[in-house]
Design a protein around this motif. Sequence first.
Motif, short mmCIF file in Angstrom:
data_model
loop_
_atom_site.label_atom_id
_atom_site.label_comp_id
_atom_site.label_asym_id
_atom_site.label_seq_id
_atom_site.Cartn_x
_atom_site.Cartn_y
_atom_site.Cartn_z
N LYS A 1 36.08 39.78 31.86
CA LYS A 1 35.91 41.23 31.98
C LYS A 1 37.13 42.00 31.49
CE LYS A 1 35.04 42.34 36.35
NZ LYS A 1 34.54 42.80 37.65
N ASP B 1 44.06 34.24 30.77
CA ASP B 1 43.39 35.03 29.73
C ASP B 1 44.41 35.72 28.84
OD1 ASP B 1 44.13 37.71 30.70
OD2 ASP B 1 42.82 37.29 32.40
N VAL C 1 44.33 42.50 29.22
CA VAL C 1 45.15 43.71 29.38
C VAL C 1 46.38 43.49 30.26
CG1 VAL C 1 43.41 45.47 28.99
CG2 VAL C 1 43.60 44.46 31.25
N ILE D 1 48.35 42.67 34.14
CA ILE D 1 48.46 43.44 35.38
C ILE D 1 49.94 43.80 35.53
CG2 ILE D 1 48.14 43.37 37.90
CD1 ILE D 1 46.07 41.15 37.44
N GLY E 1 33.11 47.22 38.86
CA GLY E 1 33.80 46.40 39.85
C GLY E 1 33.95 47.16 41.15
N THR E 2 34.22 46.42 42.20
CA THR E 2 34.35 47.05 43.52
C THR E 2 35.77 46.87 44.07
OG1 THR E 2 33.65 44.96 44.48
CG2 THR E 2 31.96 46.65 44.19
N LEU F 1 38.93 39.82 44.23
CA LEU F 1 40.13 39.03 44.45
C LEU F 1 40.49 38.95 45.94
CD1 LEU F 1 42.40 40.04 41.43
CD2 LEU F 1 41.23 37.87 41.83
N TYR F 2 40.10 39.96 46.69
CA TYR F 2 40.30 39.91 48.15
C TYR F 2 39.47 38.74 48.70
CZ TYR F 2 39.77 41.14 53.07
OH TYR F 2 39.74 41.09 54.44
N THR G 1 47.03 37.33 31.64
CA THR G 1 47.21 37.04 33.07
C THR G 1 46.81 35.60 33.37
OG1 THR G 1 46.59 39.32 33.48
CG2 THR G 1 46.53 37.86 35.37
N PHE H 1 45.87 33.23 36.78
CA PHE H 1 45.70 33.04 38.22
C PHE H 1 45.81 31.55 38.48
CE2 PHE H 1 43.95 37.25 37.84
CZ PHE H 1 44.33 37.85 39.04
P1 ADP Z 1 36.90 44.19 40.48
O1 ADP Z 1 36.97 43.34 39.25
O2 ADP Z 1 35.56 44.19 41.12
O3 ADP Z 1 37.42 45.58 40.24
P2 ADP Z 1 38.80 42.38 41.74
O4 ADP Z 1 39.22 42.34 43.17
O5 ADP Z 1 38.21 41.15 41.18
O6 ADP Z 1 37.84 43.62 41.62
O7 ADP Z 1 40.06 42.78 40.88
C1 ADP Z 1 40.87 43.88 41.31
C2 ADP Z 1 41.52 44.55 40.13
O8 ADP Z 1 42.50 43.68 39.55
C3 ADP Z 1 40.55 44.84 38.97
O9 ADP Z 1 39.91 46.10 39.16
C4 ADP Z 1 41.47 44.84 37.76
O10 ADP Z 1 42.10 46.11 37.63
C5 ADP Z 1 42.55 43.82 38.14
N1 ADP Z 1 42.30 42.48 37.55
C6 ADP Z 1 41.68 41.43 38.13
N2 ADP Z 1 41.66 40.35 37.31
C7 ADP Z 1 42.31 40.73 36.19
C8 ADP Z 1 42.65 40.05 34.95
N3 ADP Z 1 42.31 38.78 34.73
N4 ADP Z 1 43.32 40.77 34.03
C9 ADP Z 1 43.69 42.05 34.24
N5 ADP Z 1 43.41 42.75 35.38
C10 ADP Z 1 42.74 42.10 36.34
#
Ligand code: ADP
Length: 361
Positions: A252, A280, A283, A285, A310-311, A315-316, A338, A340
């Motif tokens: 995404k 990945d 963009v 973080i 997204g909500t 990740l939570y 990024t 993880f």
């Molecule tokens: P969601 O994708 O539903 O918004 P997540 O809890 O999965 O919620 O992620 C929280 C936020 O972290 C995302 O809205 C995004 O801004 C950022 N994020 C998560 N994964 C990535 C990633 N792989 N690369 C860049 N930003 C990320």
Amino acid sequence: MLTRTDFYKEIIDNLPEGVAVCDDKNNIIEVNRNFEKISGYTRKELVGMEVFEVIRPSSKETCAVCHEVEEPEEKKSDFQLGELKDKDDQLVCVRVSQSMTASNNIIYLVIPFSEIAFLNQAHLDFVSTVSHELRTPLTSIKGFADTLLNAGDNLKKEQQIRFISIIKSQIDRLTRLVENLLTVSKLEAKDSKTIYKAVEIEKIVESVLYNLSHKSKEHKIEVNILPNLPSAWADADKLEQVMMNLVDNAVKYSKPGTTVSIEAGFAENDLDRVQVNVKDQGVGIPEEFLSKVFTKFSRIDNPLTREVQGTGLGLYITKSLVKSMKGDITAESNDQGTTFKVILPAISYETHTQQRFQENN
Ligand code: ADP
């Protein structure tokens, strides 16, 4: 008999605030019991650390963690809004006061916001996310359903199919929201059991890639799993959900044509734990948001996040699931993308050897 030093120590230890005494370069030289409690670090770990690794007073009037706005009457006190990053990298909203002693030491007093403020904020975040995530798809479903009802006969077949596909994808979005909310309440009520068994990382990755194949068509997916890697001692469904969330985010939040790699091996210097990295070229973080992305409802405001649905719960949920399997998850990011990293207990060497033996015979 109580010495004068013991006497002061006793008083400082019993203050309701967390106290950190620093030298003139903001390196911690002493802390009280409450500071250890709030930060999760021991005194030994804290002494010598730069205080800003743990607390950061904010120059703004709105808290960066929970968006609390400073009341004018509170401004008159010596405390200002700030954030504390505890040992688990969780950000906590605090009020911080800073003063200088005659001997050039700096004293920081820290008070965490009350539980009530947290609950109020969690409630506000919940209402705002859920109402946005409900209203947007519902508006779109209603609009396209109305068009089909009123003018369906005059639309070309392809247009009808396109409108029905949009309705379906918006219903999927609603379903995902409801599923996420249910998972959160189950996790918070400690209502979800962990059913441990030997889980082969390779099988989980295969299943995740299969389920996400419709979304990841425009990305290059690379999988690199250490041959003979022992299985994780984990809950298969939970691990699959963790991997789904991470790979889904990797796709995404990165452009089509870029590569998403999934690597699995042993954790560094640790043959008892396995590590899976999802990397990945997206963009990225920003550093200051890295720990925040694991908190509930947090979404980073950038053009891509605004574009994709997204909500802020994924990740939570991911972190809670990993923790419930006695594992750990961290994130690293720079302008190249990024990564993880998930670390989980591995099955014992004996079980692994036995499994291999059974497979080969
Ligand atoms: P969601 O994708 O539903 O918004 P997540 O809890 O999965 O919620 O992620 C929280 C936020 O972290 C995302 O809205 C995004 O801004 C950022 N994020 C998560 N994964 C990535 C990633 N792989 N690369 C860049 N930003 C990320």
